[in-house]
Design a protein around this motif. Structure first.
Motif, mmCIF file in Angstrom:
data_model
loop_
_atom_site.group_PDB
_atom_site.id
_atom_site.type_symbol
_atom_site.label_atom_id
_atom_site.label_comp_id
_atom_site.label_asym_id
_atom_site.label_seq_id
_atom_site.Cartn_x
_atom_site.Cartn_y
_atom_site.Cartn_z
ATOM 1 N N ALA B 37 0.863 -1.177 0.129
ATOM 2 C CA ALA B 37 0.063 -0.164 0.004
ATOM 3 C C ALA B 37 0.896 1.284 0.017
ATOM 4 C CB ALA B 37 -0.740 -0.044 1.233
ATOM 5 N N ASN B 38 0.383 2.411 -0.180
ATOM 6 C CA ASN B 38 0.911 3.761 0.132
ATOM 7 C C ASN B 38 1.683 3.681 1.303
ATOM 8 O OD1 ASN B 38 0.061 4.943 -2.290
ATOM 9 N ND2 ASN B 38 -1.663 5.672 -1.689
ATOM 10 N N GLY B 39 2.961 4.134 1.200
ATOM 11 C CA GLY B 39 3.707 4.646 2.338
ATOM 12 C C GLY B 39 4.323 2.995 2.910
ATOM 13 N N ALA B 40 4.059 2.108 2.263
ATOM 14 C CA ALA B 40 4.824 0.569 2.671
ATOM 15 C C ALA B 40 6.166 0.614 2.729
ATOM 16 C CB ALA B 40 4.169 -0.347 1.824
ATOM 17 N N GLY B 41 6.915 1.599 2.033
ATOM 18 C CA GLY B 41 8.335 1.551 2.095
ATOM 19 C C GLY B 41 8.982 0.810 0.815
ATOM 20 N N LYS B 42 8.205 0.876 -0.267
ATOM 21 C CA LYS B 42 8.679 0.439 -1.834
ATOM 22 C C LYS B 42 9.588 1.234 -2.112
ATOM 23 C CE LYS B 42 4.388 0.333 -3.369
ATOM 24 N NZ LYS B 42 3.825 0.962 -2.362
ATOM 25 N N ILE B 188 13.393 -5.639 -10.915
ATOM 26 C CA ILE B 188 12.829 -5.523 -9.682
ATOM 27 C C ILE B 188 11.473 -4.237 -10.055
ATOM 28 C CG2 ILE B 188 12.587 -4.857 -7.286
ATOM 29 C CD1 ILE B 188 15.688 -5.564 -7.206
ATOM 30 N N VAL B 189 10.437 -4.943 -10.062
ATOM 31 C CA VAL B 189 9.205 -4.136 -10.484
ATOM 32 C C VAL B 189 8.341 -3.579 -9.240
ATOM 33 C CG1 VAL B 189 7.062 -3.940 -11.670
ATOM 34 C CG2 VAL B 189 9.134 -5.269 -12.662
ATOM 35 N N VAL B 190 8.309 -2.496 -8.830
ATOM 36 C CA VAL B 190 7.330 -1.835 -7.778
ATOM 37 C C VAL B 190 6.117 -1.629 -8.545
ATOM 38 C CG1 VAL B 190 6.842 -0.185 -6.183
ATOM 39 C CG2 VAL B 190 9.330 -1.072 -6.204
ATOM 40 N N GLU B 191 5.044 -2.345 -7.892
ATOM 41 C CA GLU B 191 3.774 -2.119 -8.574
ATOM 42 C C GLU B 191 2.534 -1.827 -7.488
ATOM 43 O OE1 GLU B 191 1.633 -1.270 -10.861
ATOM 44 O OE2 GLU B 191 3.273 -1.286 -12.484
ATOM 45 N N GLN B 192 1.616 -0.864 -7.806
ATOM 46 C CA GLN B 192 0.570 -0.814 -6.745
ATOM 47 C C GLN B 192 -0.502 -1.762 -7.454
ATOM 48 O OE1 GLN B 192 -0.679 1.267 -4.181
ATOM 49 N NE2 GLN B 192 0.732 2.979 -4.044
ATOM 50 N N ASP B 193 -0.572 -2.064 -8.602
ATOM 51 C CA ASP B 193 -1.581 -2.617 -9.376
ATOM 52 C C ASP B 193 -1.153 -4.355 -9.305
ATOM 53 O OD1 ASP B 193 -2.843 -4.386 -11.186
ATOM 54 O OD2 ASP B 193 -2.776 -2.741 -12.838
ATOM 55 N N ILE B 194 -1.769 -4.806 -8.400
ATOM 56 C CA ILE B 194 -1.378 -6.268 -7.811
ATOM 57 C C ILE B 194 -1.452 -7.296 -9.226
ATOM 58 C CG2 ILE B 194 -1.919 -8.180 -6.486
ATOM 59 C CD1 ILE B 194 -3.071 -6.186 -4.670
ATOM 60 N N CYS B 206 5.364 -8.767 -0.994
ATOM 61 C CA CYS B 206 4.564 -7.705 -0.046
ATOM 62 C C CYS B 206 4.825 -7.001 1.019
ATOM 63 C CB CYS B 206 3.216 -8.645 -0.161
ATOM 64 S SG CYS B 206 1.865 -7.118 0.365
ATOM 65 N N MET B 207 4.874 -5.827 0.791
ATOM 66 C CA MET B 207 5.546 -5.054 2.200
ATOM 67 C C MET B 207 4.261 -4.342 2.654
ATOM 68 S SD MET B 207 8.811 -3.402 0.700
ATOM 69 C CE MET B 207 9.297 -2.560 2.121
ATOM 70 N N MET B 208 4.408 -4.264 4.006
ATOM 71 C CA MET B 208 3.633 -3.322 4.916
ATOM 72 C C MET B 208 4.491 -2.479 6.055
ATOM 73 S SD MET B 208 0.185 -4.236 6.656
ATOM 74 C CE MET B 208 0.911 -5.337 7.841
ATOM 75 N N GLU B 209 4.186 -1.140 6.095
ATOM 76 C CA GLU B 209 5.031 -0.566 7.013
ATOM 77 C C GLU B 209 6.374 -1.025 7.328
ATOM 78 O OE1 GLU B 209 2.411 -1.292 10.498
ATOM 79 O OE2 GLU B 209 0.765 -0.181 9.519
ATOM 80 N N GLY B 210 6.964 -1.116 6.255
ATOM 81 C CA GLY B 210 8.813 -1.171 6.278
ATOM 82 C C GLY B 210 9.240 -2.645 6.329
ATOM 83 N N PHE B 231 -2.799 -5.197 3.954
ATOM 84 C CA PHE B 231 -3.375 -4.311 4.888
ATOM 85 C C PHE B 231 -3.275 -4.718 6.404
ATOM 86 C CE2 PHE B 231 -5.820 -4.005 0.808
ATOM 87 C CZ PHE B 231 -5.553 -2.602 0.476
ATOM 88 N N GLY B 232 -2.652 -5.746 6.643
ATOM 89 C CA GLY B 232 -2.714 -6.232 8.055
ATOM 90 C C GLY B 232 -3.794 -7.233 8.108
ATOM 91 N N ALA B 233 -3.763 -8.262 9.006
ATOM 92 C CA ALA B 233 -4.560 -9.345 9.165
ATOM 93 C C ALA B 233 -6.002 -8.685 9.516
ATOM 94 C CB ALA B 233 -4.162 -10.329 10.211
ATOM 95 N N SER B 234 -7.062 -9.413 8.928
ATOM 96 C CA SER B 234 -8.394 -8.686 9.049
ATOM 97 C C SER B 234 -9.035 -8.968 10.554
ATOM 98 C CB SER B 234 -9.363 -9.169 7.940
ATOM 99 O OG SER B 234 -8.958 -10.296 7.354
#
Ligand SMILES: Nc1ncnc2c1ncn2[C@@H]1O[C@H](COP(=O)(O)OP(=O)(O)OP(=O)(O)O)[C@@H](O)[C@H]1O
Ligand SMILES: [Mg+2]
Lengths: 287, 235
Positions: B37-42, B188-194, B206-210, B231-234
Motif C-alpha cells: 500500500a501507499n507508504g509501505a516503503g517500496k 525488480i518491479v514495484v507495482e500498486q497494481d497487484i 508484499c510489504m507493509m509498514e517497512g 492491509f494487515g490481518a483482518s
C-alpha cells in the motif's frame, strides 16, 4: 551623430561587463551558487597575469593563456574542497563563505602586492583606434567585446554540444537523479567552477589592460557582473551579454549627459529593467 | 545464487524509520515484483538499493560484493539502474539527450544503444528532438525506462512505471518487459497494481509498514493472503 558613437562605446563596454559576469552566470546557472568573491577572483587573476608578465617577461595575452590552466585548477579545488560543502537547501552558507573568501582574498592580495595600483603593459596596437563613419572604435574595446561574444558562443557550444554540457544541464535540473545516471555532482560542480575561473582569467586580462587595478577593486566589478546576470535572466548566457550591454550603454549615455552620472545611470537602468521584467530579460522556463 | 540481495536492510528519514530489516533477493534473469500500500516503503527500498539513501555496510550485496555503502553514481556503474518514481526526466534535455545521459556512467558496450531503445519504443525515435517533458505521460515513462536501460544494467529497478497512466498505455509499456528480460537483465518491479505485478513477476514480495509481510510465486499466493499482507490481518 555623437549619440551613435556614444551608444557604440556603450555596447563595447557591455562586452567587458559580460566578461565579468559570464563566470558568475555559469556557476549560478548550474548550482544556484552566488559567488560573492567573483570580483576578487578577477582581481586575483589580474595579479597572476601580472606576475607572469613581470617574472617570465611574457606578453599579457600569452601570460593569460598560461594562467588559464592554473586558474582552472584553483577553481576546481575551490569548489571541490570548500564550496561544495556549503551547498544544500540553506542558501546562507554559500553566501557567508564566499563573502569571507572575498575578504580573505583582498587581504592576501594586499599583503602580497601592496595597495599600489597596477596595470598590465599595453603596446601601440592595443591602444590604437580607427574611425568607422561617425564611430571611433578602439582596438581594445573591440577585442574585449569580441572575446565576450566568443566566450558566450563557446559556453553555449559546451552546454549544448558536449557530454559534459549535458551533464551540466542534467545536474542543474536535478542532482539526485543525475547521480542515478552515474554523474558525480561534486565533480560536475568542480568542473563548472574551474571553467568559470578560466573565463575569469579572460576578464582579468582586459581588466588589467584597460584600467588600473588594486586589491580592492573586486567588489565594484562584482556589482556590474551581478547586474548584468540579473537583468539578463538568471542562468541565461546570452541574457548576460544583453544585460552587460544595457548597463554599458546606460553608463556611456549617462556620462555623455553629465560625466558624474556614469555609474548612477548604469544602476538606474538595472532597476528599470527589473521594474518592467522582475525575472530579467531571458528567464529560464523552469527553475 | 542471488545476483542482488538486501540483508536486514533498514532506512531512516531523520528520526523516522521507514524500513525494518528487509531481506529480498533477485537472481540472474529473474523478475520480482514488490507490492504494498501507499507508504509501505517500496520507494524507500528502491532508493536504498540504488544508493540514493545511505545504507549500512553489508546491507546490499550485488554480484557477491558488498555495495551497501556505495553512492548512487557508483551503483549504476556497477550495473544496477533505476527508473525512479515519477519518471524524473531532465527538463533541460531533449528526449535523445535524456537517453544519452543514461549511458554516462556505463562501462563498455552492451545490448542497449539509442537504436535499440528506439526499436523498443518507436515513438521515441519520432520525438527524439522534443524536450523530454513535452511528451505524454506514457511516452515520458518510456524515456525514463530507456534512460535507465542505456546504462546496460544487469538489474533494472522500476518504481511504479504504471503510475498515473491509462490502462492501454500501461499495456504498451509492459509489452517492453519481455524484451528487457531477453536482453539479460533482472528486474525488480514495484507495482500498486497487484494483477499487473502477479502477471509479470516470477516471485512477489508484499510489504507493509517497512517490512516484508509475504513472499512467494504468483500462483502460490491467494487473494486473502495478499489482502492480509497488504492491509494487515483482518481479524
Ligand atoms: N523524504 C522523506 N522524508 C520523510 N519521510 C519520508 C520520505 N519519503 C518517504 N517517507 C516516509 O517513509 C514511508 C515509506 O515511504 P515510501 O515512499 O517508501 O512508500 P511507498 O511504498 O513507495 O509508497 P507509494 O506507494 O505511495 O509510492 C512513508 O511513511 C513515508 O511517509
Ligand atoms: Mg513509492
Amino acid at each position: 551623430m555623437i549619440w551613435v558613437d556614444t551608444i557604440a562605446q556603450g555596447v563595447l563596454l557591455g562586452g567587458l561587463y559580460a566578461l565579468f559576469a559570464a563566470g558568475l552566470s555559469l556557476v549560478f546557472g548550474i548550482m544556484r551558487l552566488v559567488n560573492l568573491a567573483h570580483g576578487d577572483l578577477i582581481v586575483m587573476g589580474a595579479y597572476l597575469i601580472l606576475l607572469l608578465v613581470t617574472l617570465l617577461g611574457l606578453p599579457p595575452f600569452l601570460a593569460a593563456a598560461v594562467a588559464m590552466p592554473l586558474m582552472f585548477c584553483i577553481g576546481w579545488c575551490l569548489q571541490k574542497f570548500l564550496l561544495n560543502r556549503t551547498l544544500g537547501d540553506d542558501i546562507l552558507p554559500p553566501l557567508l563563505v564566499t563573502f569571507g573568501l572575498s575578504i580573505a582574498l583582498q587581504n592576501a592580495l594586499l599583503e602580497g602586492f601592496s595597495a599600489d595600483s597596477q596595470r598590465l603593459p599595453t603596446n601601440a596596437m592595443t591602444t590604437a583606434s580607427f574611425q568607422a563613419g561617425p564611430i571611433s572604435l578602439g582596438v581594445m574595446p573591440l577585442l574585449t567585446f569580441g572575446s565576450a561574444v566568443l566566450v558566450i558562443i563557446g559556453l553555449n557550444q559546451l552546454f549544448y554540444r558536449t557530454e559534459l554540457g549535458r551533464a551540466f544541464r542534467a545536474t542543474s535540473d536535478d542532482a539526485t537523479t543525475a547521480s542515478l545516471m552515474g554523474i558525480k555532482p561534486a565533480n560536475i560542480f568542480a568542473a563548472a567552477t574551474g571553467i568559470a575561473l578560466v573565463i575569469v582569467t579572460i576578464a582579468a586580462l582586459y581588466l588589467g589592460l584597460r584600467a588600473n587595478f588594486d586589491p580592492n577593486v573586486g567588489p565594484a566589478r562584482l556589482i556590474y557582473a551581478f547586474e548584468a546576470v540579473i537583468i539578463g535572466g538568471l542562468g541565461s548566457l546570452w541574457g548576460t551579454l544583453a544585460g552587460g550591454i544595457i548597463i554599458g550603454v546606460a553608463q556611456t549615455v549617462g556620462a555623455a549627459i553629465n560625466p558624474e552620472w556614469q555609474i548612477l545611470s548604469g544602476h538606474i537602468a538595472f532597476l528599470l529593467v527589473l521594474l518592467v521584467r522582475p525575472r530579467g530579460l531571458f528567464p529560464r522556463a523552469h527553475d | 545464487m542471488a545476483l542482488l540481495q538486501t540483508i536486514a536492510l533498514t532506512a531512516h528519514y531523520g528520526d523516522f524509520q521507514a524500513l525494518f530489516g528487509v531481506d529480498i533477493e533477485v537472481s540472474e534473469h529473474e523478475t520480482i515484483a514488490i507490492i504494498g500500500a501507499n507508504g509501505a516503503g517500496k520507494t524507500t527500498l528502491m532508493r536504498s538499493i540504488a544508493g540514493v539513501l545511505k545504507n549500512a555496510a553489508g546491507a546490499v550485496r550485488f554480484d557477491g560484493v558488498d555495495v551497501g555503502t556505495l553512492p548512487a553514481e557508483e551503483i549504476v556503474t556497477q550495473g544496477v539502474a533505476m527508473v525512479p518514481e515519477g519518471r524524473k526526466l531532465f527538463p533541460s534535455l531533449s528526449v535523445e539527450e535524456n537517453l544519452l545521459i543514461g549511458a554516462y556512467g556505463r562501462k563498455g558496450g552492451g545490448y542497449w544503444t539509442l537504436d535499440a531503445i528506439y526499436d523498443l519504443f518507436p515513438i521515441l525515435g519520432d520525438r527524439r528532438h522534443n524536450p523530454g517533458t513535452a511528451l505524454s505521460g506514457g511516452q515520458q515513462q518510456m524515456v525514463a525506462i530507456g534512460r535507465a536501460l542505456m546504462s546496460n544494467p544487469r538489474v533494472l529497478l522500476c518504481d511504479e512505471i504504471s503510475l498515473g497512466l491509462a490502462p492501454v498505455v500501461i499495456k504498451d509499456i509492459y509489452r517492453a518487459v519481455p524484451k528487457i528480460k531477453k536482453s539479460g537483465a533482472s528486474l525488480i518491479v514495484v507495482e500498486q497494481d497487484i494483477a499487473q505485478a502477479l502477471a509479470v513477476a516470477d516471485r512477489v514480495y508484499c510489504m507493509m509498514e517497512g517490512r516484508v509481510t509475504l513472499t512467494g510465486r504468483p500462483e502460490s499466493l491467494n487473494r486473502d493472503a495478499i489482502h492480509d499482507a497488504y492491509f494487515g490481518a483482518s481479524k
